[in-house]
Scaffold this active site. Structure first.
Site, PDB file in Angstrom:
ATOM      1  N   GLU A  81      46.429  -2.191   2.671  1.00 52.71           N
ATOM      2  CA  GLU A  81      45.727  -0.963   3.029  1.00 52.71           C
ATOM      3  C   GLU A  81      45.434  -0.069   1.827  1.00 52.71           C
ATOM      4  OE1 GLU A  81      48.213   0.669   6.100  1.00 52.71           O
ATOM      5  OE2 GLU A  81      47.168  -0.448   7.673  1.00 52.71           O
ATOM      6  N   GLU A 112      63.219 -17.945   4.367  1.00 51.58           N
ATOM      7  CA  GLU A 112      63.937 -16.801   3.799  1.00 51.58           C
ATOM      8  C   GLU A 112      65.253 -17.208   3.137  1.00 51.58           C
ATOM      9  OE1 GLU A 112      66.781 -14.674   6.942  1.00 51.58           O
ATOM     10  OE2 GLU A 112      64.672 -14.419   7.441  1.00 51.58           O
TER      11      GLU A 112
END
Length: 272
Positions: A81, A112
């Site tokens: 953004e 992960e």
């Protein structure tokens, strides 16, 4: 001191399946009210990290977010953004997630848990001492993130983190840790809830404060935003009309000419 994950502790509520929808909503909302208070308590830590980010970006460095699961997605969201909001390049703020782009939409099993891939992902971007790397992990125990930051430390790269457990392994190895202690989740262990909200609030602070200090905002307006849709074009025109005390039509002509709010203001002021 024994490390205890408060994010994994039993919920303060039980028999959730027996609650009405209204009871569920009220109770979730009650829990959510603790989040901004927890963020407020962490402002000194947030400020310390942001000062480092601003310093490095001013000399041409970059900001990296690195995480897994929800934490990784939130970092990517904030990074993605920045270009449309502040008009910066896509390589100024970079979000990385365990498992790569596939993991943005679908969980990648055991991604992960890698203790090597995080550093490899950073090296693919030629991470350097000009950059800042922020690890995001609600638990503070994600191997992908911890190992990446350890490698950054070994290579003289500034590290920070956003976690929701106190004195976690991630906090211990971060040079500028941010700990937002939100307590147990409404659904036990579902850290996409309060912890995720807390992380999003902190990310908002990091990117917004940084971009303001990099002169990407004038007054309180996003003068460098990308004019990528009709709503944003209209917003840009109204910004110009108000800032320059001109008509909507004149502002529209200016924006069509210069394609950028800041450029239009500057050229108008200089009489071009």
């Amino acid at each position: 001191m024994t490390f205890i994950k408060t994010t994994e502790q039993d919920s303060n509520y039980n028999h959730l399946e027996k609650m009405t929808v209204n009871e569920l909503l009220v109770n979730i909302n009650n829990e959510d009210t603790a989040v901004p208070i927890a963020v407020k308590n962490a402002i000194p830590q947030i400020e310390s990290l942001i000062e480092q980010v601003i310093s490095k970006l001013k000399i041409g460095g970059r900001l990296f977010y690195i995480g897994a699961g929800t934490s990784g997605r939130l970092g990517i969201l904030d990074a993605s953004e920045c270009p449309p909001t502040f008009g910066v390049t896509h390589d100024l703020v970079i979000g990385l997630i365990a498992g790569g782009d596939t993991a943005i939409r679908k969980a990648v099993e055991f991604a992960e848990d890698s203790t090597t891939q995080g550093w490899e992902d950073l090296k693919a971007y030629n991470v350097s001492t000009n950059d800042v790397v922020i690890g995001i992990a609600a638990s503070g125990t994600t191997p992908y993130v911890i190992a990446a930051l350890e490698n950054c430390n070994d290579n003289g790269i500034i590290t920070g983190c956003i976690t929701c457990n106190k004195k976690s392994p991630l906090s211990q190895i971060s040079q500028y840790p941010i700990e937002v202690i939100v307590g147990p989740e409404f659904v036990t262990g579902s850290s996409r809830m309060k912890a995720g909200t807390a992380q999003k609030l902190v990310l908002n602070m990091i990117s917004t404060a940084t971009m303001i200090k990099l002169d990407k905002v004038k007054g309180n307006k996003m003068v460098d935003m990308q004019l990528s849709n009709n709503k944003l074009v209209d917003r840009g025109i109204k910004m110009l009309a108000k800032e320059l005390s001109i008509s909507y039509e004149d502002a529209q002509s200016l924006l069509e000419k210069y394609k950028n709010v800041r450029a239009a203001i500057q050229n108008y002021n200089y009489g071009y």
